[in-house]
Design an enzyme around this catalytic site. Sequence first.
Site, PDB file in Angstrom:
ATOM      1  N   GLY A   1     -10.052  -4.245  -7.946  1.00 40.96           N
ATOM      2  CA  GLY A   1     -10.051  -5.435  -8.787  1.00 40.96           C
ATOM      3  C   GLY A   1     -11.434  -6.036  -8.966  1.00 40.96           C
TER       4      GLY A   1
ATOM      5  N   ASN B   1      -4.409 -16.370  -6.861  1.00 44.47           N
ATOM      6  CA  ASN B   1      -4.157 -15.707  -5.578  1.00 44.47           C
ATOM      7  C   ASN B   1      -3.938 -16.679  -4.421  1.00 44.47           C
ATOM      8  OD1 ASN B   1      -7.037 -15.825  -6.485  1.00 44.47           O
ATOM      9  ND2 ASN B   1      -7.416 -15.458  -4.314  1.00 44.47           N
TER      10      ASN B   1
ATOM     11  N   GLN C   1      -2.943 -10.283  -9.151  1.00 40.57           N
ATOM     12  CA  GLN C   1      -1.759 -10.852  -8.483  1.00 40.57           C
ATOM     13  C   GLN C   1      -0.505 -10.764  -9.349  1.00 40.57           C
ATOM     14  OE1 GLN C   1      -1.453 -12.015  -5.339  1.00 40.57           O
ATOM     15  NE2 GLN C   1      -3.597 -11.712  -4.838  1.00 40.57           N
TER      16      GLN C   1
ATOM     17  N   SER D   1      -5.342  -3.898  -9.372  1.00 42.17           N
ATOM     18  CA  SER D   1      -5.768  -3.272  -8.126  1.00 42.17           C
ATOM     19  C   SER D   1      -4.554  -2.711  -7.395  1.00 42.17           C
ATOM     20  CB  SER D   1      -6.467  -4.320  -7.263  1.00 42.17           C
ATOM     21  OG  SER D   1      -6.835  -3.761  -6.024  1.00 42.17           O
TER      22      SER D   1
ATOM     23  N   HIS E   1      -4.023  -1.978  -4.120  1.00 37.12           N
ATOM     24  CA  HIS E   1      -3.618  -2.408  -2.769  1.00 37.12           C
ATOM     25  C   HIS E   1      -2.860  -3.729  -2.733  1.00 37.12           C
ATOM     26  CE1 HIS E   1      -6.654  -5.548  -1.478  1.00 37.12           C
ATOM     27  NE2 HIS E   1      -7.300  -5.059  -2.513  1.00 37.12           N
TER      28      HIS E   1
ATOM     29  N   THR F   1     -17.207  10.809  -8.948  1.00 37.82           N
ATOM     30  CA  THR F   1     -16.089  11.736  -8.764  1.00 37.82           C
ATOM     31  C   THR F   1     -14.802  10.945  -8.566  1.00 37.82           C
ATOM     32  OG1 THR F   1     -17.580  13.326  -7.761  1.00 37.82           O
ATOM     33  CG2 THR F   1     -15.225  13.619  -7.310  1.00 37.82           C
TER      34      THR F   1
ATOM     35  N   CYS G   1     -10.893 -14.367   1.345  1.00 37.63           N
ATOM     36  CA  CYS G   1     -12.345 -14.256   1.236  1.00 37.63           C
ATOM     37  C   CYS G   1     -13.024 -15.501   1.768  1.00 37.63           C
ATOM     38  CB  CYS G   1     -12.751 -14.044  -0.210  1.00 37.63           C
ATOM     39  SG  CYS G   1     -11.685 -12.909  -1.055  1.00 37.63           S
TER      40      CYS G   1
HETATM   41  C1  PLP Z   1      -7.474  -9.182  -4.437  1.00 40.31           C
HETATM   42  C2  PLP Z   1      -7.939  -9.789  -5.723  1.00 40.31           C
HETATM   43  C3  PLP Z   1      -9.090  -9.310  -6.378  1.00 40.31           C
HETATM   44  C4  PLP Z   1      -9.970  -8.243  -5.792  1.00 40.31           C
HETATM   45  O1  PLP Z   1      -9.380  -6.982  -5.825  1.00 40.31           O
HETATM   46  P1  PLP Z   1      -9.966  -5.827  -4.871  1.00 40.31           P
HETATM   47  O2  PLP Z   1      -9.220  -4.613  -5.271  1.00 40.31           O
HETATM   48  O3  PLP Z   1      -9.662  -6.270  -3.471  1.00 40.31           O
HETATM   49  O4  PLP Z   1     -11.427  -5.735  -5.144  1.00 40.31           O
HETATM   50  C5  PLP Z   1      -9.438  -9.882  -7.573  1.00 40.31           C
HETATM   51  N1  PLP Z   1      -8.705 -10.867  -8.123  1.00 40.31           N
HETATM   52  C6  PLP Z   1      -7.590 -11.350  -7.530  1.00 40.31           C
HETATM   53  C7  PLP Z   1      -6.818 -12.426  -8.208  1.00 40.31           C
HETATM   54  C8  PLP Z   1      -7.178 -10.836  -6.313  1.00 40.31           C
HETATM   55  O5  PLP Z   1      -6.085 -11.320  -5.731  1.00 40.31           O
END
Ligand code: PLP
Length: 391
Positions: free
Chosen positions: A71, A151, A179, A199, A201, A237, A325
């Site tokens: 993300g 988030n 999110q 993203s 994860h 890659t 964070c």
């Molecule tokens: C977690 C998050 C990100 C960052 O994503 P990553 O894959 O961890 O770099 C960006 N924006 C929001 C709203 C998030 O919750």
Amino acid sequence: MKAIYMDNSATTPVKQEVLEAMIPYFTTYYGNASSIHGFGQEAKAVLEASRETVAKTLNAPAECFYFTAGGSESDNWALKGVMRANKAKGKHLITSKVEHHAILHTCQALEKEGFEVTYLDVDEDGRIRLDELEAAIRPDTLLISIMFINNEIGTMMPIEEIGRIAKAHKILFHTDAVQAYGNIRIDVDALNIDMLSISAHKVYGPKGIGGLYIRKGIRIQNLIEGGAQERRRRAGTENIPGIVGFAKAAELAHADLEGHVARLSALRDRLVKGVMDSVPYAKYNGHPTLRHPGNVNIAFQYIEGEGLLLLLNAKGIQASSGSACTSGSLDPSHVLMSIGLSHEIAHGSLRLSLGDFNTEEEVDYTIEAVGEVVERLRAMSPLYDRVKGGN
Ligand SMILES: *Cc1c(COP(=O)(O)O)cnc(C)c1O
């Protein structure tokens, strides 16, 4: 003691099916997708099939979807790429004060390059005001970037209306949907979204893989230079196991999205009611209804969030105060400050973010634990003593 994970907005566990889909791509089909030989061609085929799978969940053409390392990279690329590529046409960007740091810190970096940024205020629920957005638009505005779902407090932004305004003014619209993805159906055409970050994860996929949707025809500079991967737009890659896992997670998230939302919101509502009914001097943050199905954010007066997290952790509950964070920093969350909370109250905030693996039993245990812990912390607070004494 069993660990109870209630920090799904920070990251989610990888689902078993996702892991199983990934494993062969580490050990058996490990070719480089740029290679001419059979191993390479196999990797190339699964790369394009995965792109198709993820793009479909956004109602986007596969050739408009680019894999990134997550993300944060997608947010950096969207903002820096568009502003730098179009600087002859304008230098202004509009965002909000409650964005993720991947957006806010990128905006600050762009300001150092000479671009100008308007940071919109939000109302007490965490939503921007559309009249303020309209008023902020200038002849040299290139881009509006407003997150889909926050988030920290889970609030959903008026994305459809923002898309309409952007389109009417012929301004590009990017949204950080990290999110939102997997928690609401997203159609980039219906919502007039020009660019969108996601993203893996945060939706039970692996870490370090994400993507950016870029509407066809948008002028955007590369962020990562190097080889010709991702149609010459994002070098490196390809992370094939990650991409395969992302596609599997995307597929699972969209197979029964409505069921997932219904289950999660029922758990969330039970948790909110349980805590709010039993703990006095508490404020439920974020929009009452237009919010992430698993997000609970509550500010407790007369306590410190750090103490709360430590005592909850001692009871096996993994939670967060504000965003992952910012924990470790003493500054109160920029999001909680933006919705008008005072420093003290923002400091006493707790984020419990539920996911697919949480149960009713865990929720009930958490309600009890939060009540006990808050009471214990307040018992040590001279301020609370006075409030209770009625002076
Ligand atoms: C977690 C998050 C990100 C960052 O994503 P990553 O894959 O961890 O770099 C960006 N924006 C929001 C709203 C998030 O919750």
